[in-house]
Design an enzyme around this catalytic site. Sequence first.
Site, short mmCIF file in Angstrom:
data_model
loop_
_atom_site.label_atom_id
_atom_site.label_comp_id
_atom_site.label_asym_id
_atom_site.label_seq_id
_atom_site.Cartn_x
_atom_site.Cartn_y
_atom_site.Cartn_z
N GLU A 184 1.25 -1.41 -0.15
CA GLU A 184 0.06 0.11 0.14
C GLU A 184 1.08 1.29 -0.05
O GLU A 184 0.69 2.62 0.90
CB GLU A 184 -1.09 0.12 1.26
N SER A 185 1.72 0.81 -0.98
CA SER A 185 3.25 2.53 -0.78
C SER A 185 2.41 2.95 -2.34
O SER A 185 2.03 2.90 -2.69
CB SER A 185 4.13 2.04 -0.77
#
Length: 140
Positions: free
Chosen positions: A89-90
């Site tokens: 989730e970067s």
Amino acid sequence: MPARVQRKDAEILKRELKCNIVRTSHYPQSTHFLDACDELGLLVFEEIPGWQHIGDNAWKDVACRNVEEMIWRDWNHPSIILWGTRINESPDDHDFYARTSGIARALDSSRQIGGVRNRYDSEPAGGCVHDERLPGRGAP
């Protein structure tokens, strides 16, 4: 966790929950868990450590070493079907993910690479593919 607990986790996933695949969490996995997945036929999407944060160049160098160490350590596990080369989730970071993906492809060209995002407009770098036309996502 002791080996017996790691093995029990895999058994619960496969036998009780009827899972066919597991996505590992964001830290190095127990070899006991991976051994149990091999024995049970539970497929694995193994991810590198990290969650939502990308640091400076020194941090990125460590993340790249994490990709190398994960693959060197675990490449002989037949249960692993995908190397997670993206920090969970970067935000997008094209050059960083080109680097992590390149490392994975150089060390093991037989498996898929990918990663998990929390955005639909994210760049498909690092072997990650998504389609904004999925049902409920503005499909024509």
